[in-house]
Design an enzyme around this catalytic site. Structure first.
Site, PDB file in Angstrom:
ATOM      1  N   ARG A  40       0.886  -1.071  -0.001  1.00  0.00           N
ATOM      2  CA  ARG A  40      -0.235  -0.026  -0.082  1.00  0.00           C
ATOM      3  C   ARG A  40       0.965   1.218   0.179  1.00  0.00           C
ATOM      4  O   ARG A  40       0.429   2.329   0.525  1.00  0.00           O
ATOM      5  CB  ARG A  40      -1.076  -0.010   1.224  1.00  0.00           C
ATOM      6  CG  ARG A  40      -1.787  -1.140   1.203  1.00  0.00           C
ATOM      7  CD  ARG A  40      -3.187  -1.038   0.348  1.00  0.00           C
ATOM      8  NE  ARG A  40      -4.131  -1.740   0.856  1.00  0.00           N
ATOM      9  CZ  ARG A  40      -5.422  -1.186   1.441  1.00  0.00           C
ATOM     10  NH1 ARG A  40      -5.611   0.078   1.473  1.00  0.00           N
ATOM     11  NH2 ARG A  40      -6.466  -2.161   1.718  1.00  0.00           N
ATOM     12  N   ARG A  91      -2.952   7.076   1.167  1.00  0.00           N
ATOM     13  CA  ARG A  91      -3.775   8.389   1.781  1.00  0.00           C
ATOM     14  C   ARG A  91      -2.611   8.930   2.604  1.00  0.00           C
ATOM     15  O   ARG A  91      -2.796  10.065   3.100  1.00  0.00           O
ATOM     16  CB  ARG A  91      -4.879   8.116   2.450  1.00  0.00           C
ATOM     17  CG  ARG A  91      -6.180   7.869   1.719  1.00  0.00           C
ATOM     18  CD  ARG A  91      -7.190   7.115   2.293  1.00  0.00           C
ATOM     19  NE  ARG A  91      -6.681   5.719   2.809  1.00  0.00           N
ATOM     20  CZ  ARG A  91      -7.694   5.008   3.287  1.00  0.00           C
ATOM     21  NH1 ARG A  91      -8.653   5.208   3.743  1.00  0.00           N
ATOM     22  NH2 ARG A  91      -6.952   3.834   3.584  1.00  0.00           N
ATOM     23  N   ARG A 134      -6.814  12.667  -5.515  1.00  0.00           N
ATOM     24  CA  ARG A 134      -7.541  12.036  -4.868  1.00  0.00           C
ATOM     25  C   ARG A 134      -8.907  12.954  -4.479  1.00  0.00           C
ATOM     26  O   ARG A 134      -9.957  12.406  -4.469  1.00  0.00           O
ATOM     27  CB  ARG A 134      -7.354  11.012  -3.627  1.00  0.00           C
ATOM     28  CG  ARG A 134      -8.398  10.406  -2.895  1.00  0.00           C
ATOM     29  CD  ARG A 134      -8.870   9.072  -3.747  1.00  0.00           C
ATOM     30  NE  ARG A 134      -9.968   8.491  -2.934  1.00  0.00           N
ATOM     31  CZ  ARG A 134     -10.955   8.921  -2.587  1.00  0.00           C
ATOM     32  NH1 ARG A 134     -11.700   9.995  -3.104  1.00  0.00           N
ATOM     33  NH2 ARG A 134     -12.026   8.222  -1.559  1.00  0.00           N
ATOM     34  N   ASP A 154      -7.325  -2.035  -6.746  1.00  0.00           N
ATOM     35  CA  ASP A 154      -7.634  -2.734  -5.573  1.00  0.00           C
ATOM     36  C   ASP A 154      -8.035  -4.031  -5.868  1.00  0.00           C
ATOM     37  O   ASP A 154      -8.421  -4.399  -7.151  1.00  0.00           O
ATOM     38  CB  ASP A 154      -8.886  -1.869  -4.958  1.00  0.00           C
ATOM     39  CG  ASP A 154      -9.080  -2.292  -3.782  1.00  0.00           C
ATOM     40  OD1 ASP A 154      -8.419  -1.810  -2.712  1.00  0.00           O
ATOM     41  OD2 ASP A 154      -9.896  -3.282  -3.382  1.00  0.00           O
ATOM     42  N   TYR A 189     -15.281 -10.986   1.186  1.00  0.00           N
ATOM     43  CA  TYR A 189     -15.970  -9.864   0.838  1.00  0.00           C
ATOM     44  C   TYR A 189     -17.315 -10.077   0.176  1.00  0.00           C
ATOM     45  O   TYR A 189     -18.031  -9.253   0.325  1.00  0.00           O
ATOM     46  CB  TYR A 189     -14.935  -8.869   0.023  1.00  0.00           C
ATOM     47  CG  TYR A 189     -13.767  -8.135   0.952  1.00  0.00           C
ATOM     48  CD1 TYR A 189     -14.012  -6.960   1.592  1.00  0.00           C
ATOM     49  CD2 TYR A 189     -12.577  -8.756   0.832  1.00  0.00           C
ATOM     50  CE1 TYR A 189     -12.916  -6.533   2.360  1.00  0.00           C
ATOM     51  CE2 TYR A 189     -11.377  -8.223   1.616  1.00  0.00           C
ATOM     52  CZ  TYR A 189     -11.808  -7.253   2.470  1.00  0.00           C
ATOM     53  OH  TYR A 189     -10.647  -6.620   2.980  1.00  0.00           O
TER      54      TYR A 189
HETATM   55  O1  CP3 Z   1      -0.193  -1.095  -2.681  1.00  0.00           O
HETATM   56  C1  CP3 Z   1      -0.488  -0.248  -3.333  1.00  0.00           C
HETATM   57  O2  CP3 Z   1       0.068   0.921  -3.202  1.00  0.00           O
HETATM   58  C2  CP3 Z   1      -1.216  -0.551  -4.546  1.00  0.00           C
HETATM   59  C3  CP3 Z   1      -2.794  -0.344  -4.317  1.00  0.00           C
HETATM   60  C4  CP3 Z   1      -3.776  -1.282  -3.471  1.00  0.00           C
HETATM   61  C5  CP3 Z   1      -4.858  -0.751  -2.934  1.00  0.00           C
HETATM   62  N1  CP3 Z   1      -5.696  -1.688  -2.172  1.00  0.00           N
HETATM   63  C6  CP3 Z   1      -5.335   0.683  -2.950  1.00  0.00           C
HETATM   64  C7  CP3 Z   1      -6.497   1.190  -2.108  1.00  0.00           C
HETATM   65  C8  CP3 Z   1      -3.413  -2.506  -3.064  1.00  0.00           C
HETATM   66  C9  CP3 Z   1      -2.347  -3.478  -3.440  1.00  0.00           C
HETATM   67  C10 CP3 Z   1      -4.796  -2.845  -2.350  1.00  0.00           C
HETATM   68  C11 CP3 Z   1      -4.981  -4.231  -2.142  1.00  0.00           C
HETATM   69  C12 CP3 Z   1      -6.275  -4.377  -1.147  1.00  0.00           C
HETATM   70  N2  CP3 Z   1      -7.375  -3.949  -1.159  1.00  0.00           N
HETATM   71  C13 CP3 Z   1      -6.252  -5.520   0.116  1.00  0.00           C
HETATM   72  C14 CP3 Z   1      -5.208  -6.408   0.166  1.00  0.00           C
HETATM   73  C15 CP3 Z   1      -4.119  -5.904   0.863  1.00  0.00           C
HETATM   74  C16 CP3 Z   1      -4.802  -5.694   2.445  1.00  0.00           C
HETATM   75  O3  CP3 Z   1      -4.319  -4.478   2.845  1.00  0.00           O
HETATM   76  O4  CP3 Z   1      -4.875  -6.715   3.448  1.00  0.00           O
HETATM   77  C17 CP3 Z   1      -7.426  -5.379   0.647  1.00  0.00           C
HETATM   78  C18 CP3 Z   1      -7.974  -6.341   1.400  1.00  0.00           C
HETATM   79  C19 CP3 Z   1      -8.390  -4.384  -0.184  1.00  0.00           C
HETATM   80  C20 CP3 Z   1      -9.560  -4.064   0.165  1.00  0.00           C
HETATM   81  C21 CP3 Z   1      -9.829  -2.740   0.430  1.00  0.00           C
HETATM   82  N3  CP3 Z   1      -9.526  -1.780  -0.520  1.00  0.00           N
HETATM   83  C22 CP3 Z   1     -10.478  -2.170   1.686  1.00  0.00           C
HETATM   84  C23 CP3 Z   1     -10.604  -2.932   2.716  1.00  0.00           C
HETATM   85  C24 CP3 Z   1     -10.121  -0.662   1.648  1.00  0.00           C
HETATM   86  C25 CP3 Z   1     -10.859   0.199   2.604  1.00  0.00           C
HETATM   87  C26 CP3 Z   1     -10.044   0.391   3.967  1.00  0.00           C
HETATM   88  C27 CP3 Z   1      -8.909   1.394   3.486  1.00  0.00           C
HETATM   89  O5  CP3 Z   1      -7.652   0.740   3.562  1.00  0.00           O
HETATM   90  O6  CP3 Z   1      -9.081   2.510   2.924  1.00  0.00           O
HETATM   91  C28 CP3 Z   1      -9.907  -0.456   0.430  1.00  0.00           C
HETATM   92  C29 CP3 Z   1      -9.612   0.978  -0.278  1.00  0.00           C
HETATM   93  C30 CP3 Z   1      -8.384   1.303  -0.903  1.00  0.00           C
HETATM   94  N4  CP3 Z   1      -7.290   0.597  -1.487  1.00  0.00           N
HETATM   95  C31 CP3 Z   1      -7.570   2.693  -0.704  1.00  0.00           C
HETATM   96  C32 CP3 Z   1      -6.383   2.599  -1.463  1.00  0.00           C
HETATM   97  C33 CP3 Z   1      -5.436   3.777  -1.647  1.00  0.00           C
HETATM   98  C34 CP3 Z   1      -8.212   3.740  -0.071  1.00  0.00           C
HETATM   99  C35 CP3 Z   1      -9.019   4.406  -0.918  1.00  0.00           C
HETATM  100  C36 CP3 Z   1      -9.241   6.270  -0.821  1.00  0.00           C
HETATM  101  O7  CP3 Z   1      -8.206   6.688  -1.263  1.00  0.00           O
HETATM  102  O8  CP3 Z   1     -10.279   6.292  -0.064  1.00  0.00           O
END
Ligand code: CP3
Length: 341
Positions: free
Chosen positions: A23, A27, A36, A72, A147
């Site tokens: 990640r 943010r 964003r 994502d 999910y």
């Molecule tokens: O790693 C990176 O920089 C690449 C981008 C990436 C995102 N999500 C961007 C994201 C990757 C590889 C993921 C994977 C992801 N997404 C996982 C597996 C890794 C982990 O953290 O366990 C999971 C479970 C998700 C599902 C997901 N996406 C959730 C639960 C959420 C909400 C919670 C949160 O962290 O905000 C997201 C949203 C998300 N995915 C954001 C980002 C940058 C935030 C979105 C925003 O800008 O508001």
């Protein structure tokens, strides 16, 4: 092209320890927030120019040794014809959870080139300008299934486990479809130019080892076996909270095993055999004072020295509250202590 990260994945000697953070685009970075603030998260993922831009940000700012595609794990689930929404502060929501054979039958296994062209286009754009390797990724089938079945994030996974135990055939039918989607999706990323692929099994660790072996691992194995048949890009398998599952994960077929912070890295290395190792500092350790953070990184590098290939990473995704200055301290420390010229 700086190949250090790929060399470590392949278990080859490296001049220094490569580092990237799960990640790493997101943010905690003001530069991400700025992009964003003008588009929703899903729009950002679906606009190749913007997705490429935020992928590059952490690489340019901190000098990470690999980039990870900005997207994502749930994006391909939307292409299966599910309604996906992201709510501020609540995370992902599927308004119609998948809990019946009818709902499984309604799922479409997408052709990535047709339903997810923006992802492949983002990969093309990035390969045109990156000087470090690009990691593509997908969610592991069990994690994705949680999910879909729960309708979003969960704490106890009641519906998922109920389906596993009470309707194993339905569960298997759902997982088989998710697996087909994920397999095709990762293959398409490799064809488009992704140079390594990571499977994120964020929730695999909530399963008892016997259930992980029966209800999660076989699908991971099948995806990796199909990838192996078409490409030699390194495959990383990251499981969160997986300390009790390491003996099983070594049979998944991956090149690299990713570890969360609950297992000392020295033990992770000891049980990884022929695999390269990725991990595993607690993301919250980035809040340590500078000297203690550097000391912790120095110790981790020493503890990982017998790995057959070592990639420094966090044990899970970086938190939005993390001060960017601390990320700089960590990346610089990994490079300096491991002898980057
Ligand atoms: O790693 C990176 O920089 C690449 C981008 C990436 C995102 N999500 C961007 C994201 C990757 C590889 C993921 C994977 C992801 N997404 C996982 C597996 C890794 C982990 O953290 O366990 C999971 C479970 C998700 C599902 C997901 N996406 C959730 C639960 C959420 C909400 C919670 C949160 O962290 O905000 C997201 C949203 C998300 N995915 C954001 C980002 C940058 C935030 C979105 C925003 O800008 O508001």
């Amino acid at each position: 092209m700086n190949e250090t990260f790929l060399q470590a994945c392949r278990g080859e000697h490296t001049a220094y320890t490569p580092v990237w953070f799960m990640r790493q685009a997101g943010r905690y970075l003001p530069e991400y927030q700025q992009v964003r603030s003008k588009v929703s998260f899903l729009e950002l993922c679906k606009t190749p120019e913007l997705a490429a831009k935020v992928t590059l940000q952490p690489v340019d700012i901190f000098g990470f040794d690999a980039a990870i595609l900005f997207s994502d794990i749930l994006i391909p689930m939307e292409a299966m014809r599910l309604d996906l929404e992201f709510h501020e502060g609540k995370g992902p929501i599927f308004s119609r959870p998948v809990r019946s054979q009818r709902a499984v039958d309604d799922l479409v296994v997408p052709v990535p080139e047709e339903s997810l062209p923006f992802v492949l286009e983002t990969i093309h754009l990035l390969r045109g300008c990156l000087r470090v390797p690009l990691i593509g990724f997908a969610g592991a089938p069990f994690t994705l299934a949680t999910y879909l079945i729960e309708g979003g994030s969960s704490k106890v996974f009641l519906h998922t486990k109920k389906m596993m135990y009470q309707e194993p055939e339905l569960y298997h039918n759902l997982l088989t479809k998710i697996t087909a989607c994920t397999s095709a999706y990762l293959q398409a990323q490799a064809r488009a130019g992704a140079q390594a692929l990571q499977l994120f099994d964020s929730w695999g660790g909530i399963l008892a080892p016997c259930d992980y072996e029966a209800f999660a691992l076989p699908y991971v194995r099948s995806i990796i076996a199909e990838l192996r048949a078409m490409t030699d890009v390194p495959i990383i398998y990251f499981i969160n909270n997986g300390a009790t599952l390491t003996a099983l994960t070594t049979t998944a077929g991956a090149d690299v095993l990713g570890f969360d912070w609950r297992l000392p890295i020295v033990e992770a290395v000891a049980c990884s055999g022929r695999h390269a190792v990725q991990g595993n500092i607690d993301p919250l350790a980035l809040f340590l004072p500078k000297e203690r953070l550097e000391e912790r990184i120095r110790t981790m590098l020493l503890d990982a020295r017998d790995a057959r290939g070592y990639i420094f990473n966090l044990g899970h995704g970086i938190l939005p509250e993390t001060p960017p200055g601390q990320v700089r301290i960590a990346v610089d420390a990994v490079h300096r202590f491991s002898g980057k010229p």
